[in-house]
Structure formats: C-alpha cells, structure tokens
Design a protein around this motif. Sequence first.
Motif, PDB file in Angstrom:
ATOM      1  N   HIS A   1       0.859  -1.182   0.000  1.00 34.68           N
ATOM      2  CA  HIS A   1       0.000   0.000   0.000  1.00 34.68           C
ATOM      3  C   HIS A   1       0.894   1.231   0.000  1.00 34.68           C
TER       4      HIS A   1
ATOM      5  N   LEU B   1       0.118   6.858   2.768  1.00 34.05           N
ATOM      6  CA  LEU B   1      -0.981   7.813   2.734  1.00 34.05           C
ATOM      7  C   LEU B   1      -0.439   9.218   2.940  1.00 34.05           C
TER       8      LEU B   1
ATOM      9  N   TRP C   1      -5.237  16.266   2.221  1.00 36.76           N
ATOM     10  CA  TRP C   1      -5.047  14.934   1.639  1.00 36.76           C
ATOM     11  C   TRP C   1      -4.498  15.121   0.234  1.00 36.76           C
TER      12      TRP C   1
ATOM     13  N   PRO D   1      -4.071  12.845  -2.783  1.00 32.01           N
ATOM     14  CA  PRO D   1      -4.246  11.545  -3.444  1.00 32.01           C
ATOM     15  C   PRO D   1      -3.311  11.394  -4.634  1.00 32.01           C
ATOM     16  N   ARG D   2      -3.193  10.204  -5.132  1.00 29.89           N
ATOM     17  CA  ARG D   2      -2.328   9.928  -6.285  1.00 29.89           C
ATOM     18  C   ARG D   2      -3.063  10.022  -7.611  1.00 29.89           C
ATOM     19  N   SER D   3      -4.403  10.105  -7.564  1.00 28.60           N
ATOM     20  CA  SER D   3      -5.202  10.235  -8.789  1.00 28.60           C
ATOM     21  C   SER D   3      -6.545  10.854  -8.419  1.00 28.60           C
ATOM     22  N   TYR D   4      -7.348  11.137  -9.424  1.00 33.20           N
ATOM     23  CA  TYR D   4      -8.716  11.604  -9.210  1.00 33.20           C
ATOM     24  C   TYR D   4      -9.714  10.458  -9.352  1.00 33.20           C
ATOM     25  N   ASP D   5      -9.287   9.242  -9.091  1.00 32.19           N
ATOM     26  CA  ASP D   5     -10.141   8.063  -9.120  1.00 32.19           C
ATOM     27  C   ASP D   5     -10.591   7.789  -7.684  1.00 32.19           C
TER      28      ASP D   5
ATOM     29  N   GLU E   1      -8.930   5.663  -4.521  1.00 31.10           N
ATOM     30  CA  GLU E   1      -8.198   6.433  -3.515  1.00 31.10           C
ATOM     31  C   GLU E   1      -8.857   6.437  -2.129  1.00 31.10           C
TER      32      GLU E   1
ATOM     33  N   LEU F   1      -7.572   6.439   2.178  1.00 29.61           N
ATOM     34  CA  LEU F   1      -7.819   7.609   3.032  1.00 29.61           C
ATOM     35  C   LEU F   1      -8.593   7.202   4.281  1.00 29.61           C
TER      36      LEU F   1
ATOM     37  N   TRP G   1     -13.263  15.475 -10.119  1.00 28.08           N
ATOM     38  CA  TRP G   1     -13.048  14.034  -9.982  1.00 28.08           C
ATOM     39  C   TRP G   1     -13.623  13.264 -11.157  1.00 28.08           C
TER      40      TRP G   1
ATOM     41  N   PRO H   1      -3.449  15.704  -7.472  1.00 27.28           N
ATOM     42  CA  PRO H   1      -2.507  14.586  -7.591  1.00 27.28           C
ATOM     43  C   PRO H   1      -1.234  14.905  -8.358  1.00 27.28           C
TER      44      PRO H   1
END
Length: 132
Positions: free
Chosen positions: A12, A15, A33, A35-39, A43, A47, A68, A113
């Motif tokens: 994983h 975070l 936060w 995140p690594r993507s807008y998926d 994600e 979180l 998103w 991201p």
Amino acid sequence: MTTVLQPPLPSHPVLRLRLAPHGNLPRAIDGAWWPRSYDLPAELPGLLAGLPRKWGHITSATVNGATWSTMPGQILVANQVVRLRRTQGESTPHTIVLLSPGRGRWDLLVVPPDTTEQAAEPLMAAATGGHV
C-alpha cells in the motif's frame, strides 16, 4: 546463474494525509489529503483506513464533480457502504467532505494529484496550521 533480490514494493502506498490538531473552535479545513489520482473509488479506501478511529465510520464522501473522474453512487470499504456524492459548485473545487453519523463532518483540502512534492508541502502545512 546469479539471482538479484529486489526489495519488495510496499503493498500500500504511503498515505499522504495531514490532520489539523483538534481544538475547541471549529475549523474551515480539518486537514489536507494528497491523493495519487482523481479516481475516488481507488483512492478513498486508503484515506478512510488512515483516519483517526474517533472519527467513526465515514458513511459519505462529497467531492467536486468537475474535478473528480466518473464514480458510482456508493462503494464498499472495509465491509461498510460509503456514499459518493458530487457537488457542482465552484466554491470548493479542492475539498472532500467526510460525514460520520453522530460523530461529525470533516473537510479536507485536496492537493491535486499532479502537484510536485515541493509545491504540495506548503499547501498541506498551511491546511493544518503547520502541524505534521
């Protein structure tokens, strides 16, 4: 024949989350936060797993619909249903709102991201009042 051992990759990714210290006064932003993507379905489980237990079970996450990618109306996270909602407002393009019945609401700044680490650090620090 020579065998080269590679270190195992983490199962994983780490975070990228910072939370503001809990105080007596309400805050506009409770943390940040990155995140690594807008998926969101990909994600959100990471979180939610990293949030404090005292926040309880998060039942709803609301994000800006223009930012998103397409997402279902709900997902299953740790055997719990989480509703995914989209707003159309321009006022909060970079936030996620998390709701936990009987526990509260938390608004997190979402660092885009594709932001570099050098640019993300000051954003996350500002959202948490400089706390790590």
